[in-house]
Design an enzyme around this catalytic site. Structure first.
Site, mmCIF file in Angstrom:
data_model
loop_
_atom_site.group_PDB
_atom_site.id
_atom_site.type_symbol
_atom_site.label_atom_id
_atom_site.label_comp_id
_atom_site.label_asym_id
_atom_site.label_seq_id
_atom_site.Cartn_x
_atom_site.Cartn_y
_atom_site.Cartn_z
ATOM 1 N N ASP A 48 -0.849 -3.262 3.901
ATOM 2 C CA ASP A 48 -0.042 -2.183 4.468
ATOM 3 C C ASP A 48 -0.813 -1.292 5.426
ATOM 4 O O ASP A 48 -0.226 -0.362 5.983
ATOM 5 C CB ASP A 48 0.536 -1.313 3.343
ATOM 6 C CG ASP A 48 -0.535 -0.535 2.597
ATOM 7 O OD1 ASP A 48 -0.491 0.706 2.615
ATOM 8 O OD2 ASP A 48 -1.416 -1.157 1.999
ATOM 9 N N ASP B 155 -2.819 -6.864 -1.243
ATOM 10 C CA ASP B 155 -3.337 -5.534 -1.493
ATOM 11 C C ASP B 155 -2.490 -4.945 -2.624
ATOM 12 O O ASP B 155 -1.422 -5.477 -2.956
ATOM 13 C CB ASP B 155 -3.219 -4.701 -0.210
ATOM 14 C CG ASP B 155 -3.595 -3.256 -0.420
ATOM 15 O OD1 ASP B 155 -4.709 -3.003 -0.919
ATOM 16 O OD2 ASP B 155 -2.782 -2.380 -0.104
ATOM 17 N N ASP C 252 -2.218 -0.902 -3.668
ATOM 18 C CA ASP C 252 -1.613 0.398 -3.360
ATOM 19 C C ASP C 252 -0.889 0.350 -2.016
ATOM 20 O O ASP C 252 -1.487 0.009 -0.990
ATOM 21 C CB ASP C 252 -2.689 1.476 -3.305
ATOM 22 C CG ASP C 252 -3.422 1.623 -4.619
ATOM 23 O OD1 ASP C 252 -3.150 2.582 -5.340
ATOM 24 O OD2 ASP C 252 -4.266 0.754 -4.931
#
Length: 234
Positions: free
Chosen positions: A183, A19, A21
């Site tokens: 995240d 991922d 961001d």
């Protein structure tokens, strides 16, 4: 900190998909600045706080606008206001996409080691592909990733598994012999839908709280990524 999940053994080229961001980079400052630019233009000033509202930033532009409008309107939110301002937010973000954004410590060194050890490496993000490509270019790291799948690259986005599969294939890897580093709950659900292990970072916007999602591994620092990847996919 990592758990003791049994390693997953599959055939094919090993692949690590990231991922963007909140995983590779802390982009919250620039995201919140873009939302605040919208509110300032409406005469409300800076409604969002870069520290307090960091987690909301990683839920996307509409989430930031929703939070901001709820504050200036005493809790009331009009979806029409959000949709009207969303294009303005994207313009503001594109104009100043890398002023505050910082890569997390050790991120690119870990990516380089994965390459050196023969892993295919790519990115699967829910940021629009054009903005993701622009940010990676500004950070001078685009060339380190063989694939990039954004929110609008395909008809679907995470947590649908199709973008993850496309990222793995685009990197020259095998989606059945891959894992996702992320995240958020979205990343966890994406990995589950794809039937692959998930590593969640404990230094992202939610911090160690992501342990509640019970990923196959938690990562405290990118220095530890090599060992975790090797344990999970060989």
């Amino acid at each position: 900190m990592t758990n003791n999940a049994t390693p997953v053994r599959r055939s094919g080229r090993r692949t690590v998909i990231f991922d963007l961001d909140g995983t590779l980079a802390d982009t919250s400052g620039d995201l919140i600045a873009a939302a605040n630019a919208c509110f300032a233009a409406l005469g409300h000033g800076e409604v969002l706080d870069p520290s307090v509202d960091q987690l909301t930033a990683f839920h996307g532009g509409r989430a930031m606008l929703r939070l901001g409008f709820s504050r200036v309107n005493g809790g009331a939110v009009n979806d029409a206001d959000i949709e009207r301002e969303f294009p303005n937010l994207l313009i503001a973000y594109e104009d100043d996409i890398d002023r505050h954004t910082r890569l997390y410590p050790g991120a690119m060194e870990a990516v380089a080691r994965l390459h050196d050890n023969g892993y295919a490496v790519g990115i699967c993000t829910n940021k629009p592909e054009g903005l993701a490509r622009l940010l990676l270019t500004r950070l001078d790291i685009l060339g380190h990733f063989t694939s990039l799948i954004g929110a609008d690259t395909l008809p679907t986005r995470k947590p649908d598994p199709a973008p993850f599969v496309a990222a793995a294939q685009g990197a020259g890897g095998d989606p059945a012999h891959a894992l996702l580093v992320g995240d958020t709950e979205t990343d966890r659900k994406t990995a589950q839908a794809a039937g692959v292990p998930c590593i969640l970072v404990g230094f992202g916007p939610e911090g160690p709280g992501v342990s509640r999602l019970e990923p196959e591994a938690l990562l405290d620092h990118f220095d530890d990524l090599d060992a975790v990847v090797a344990r999970l996919i060989g």
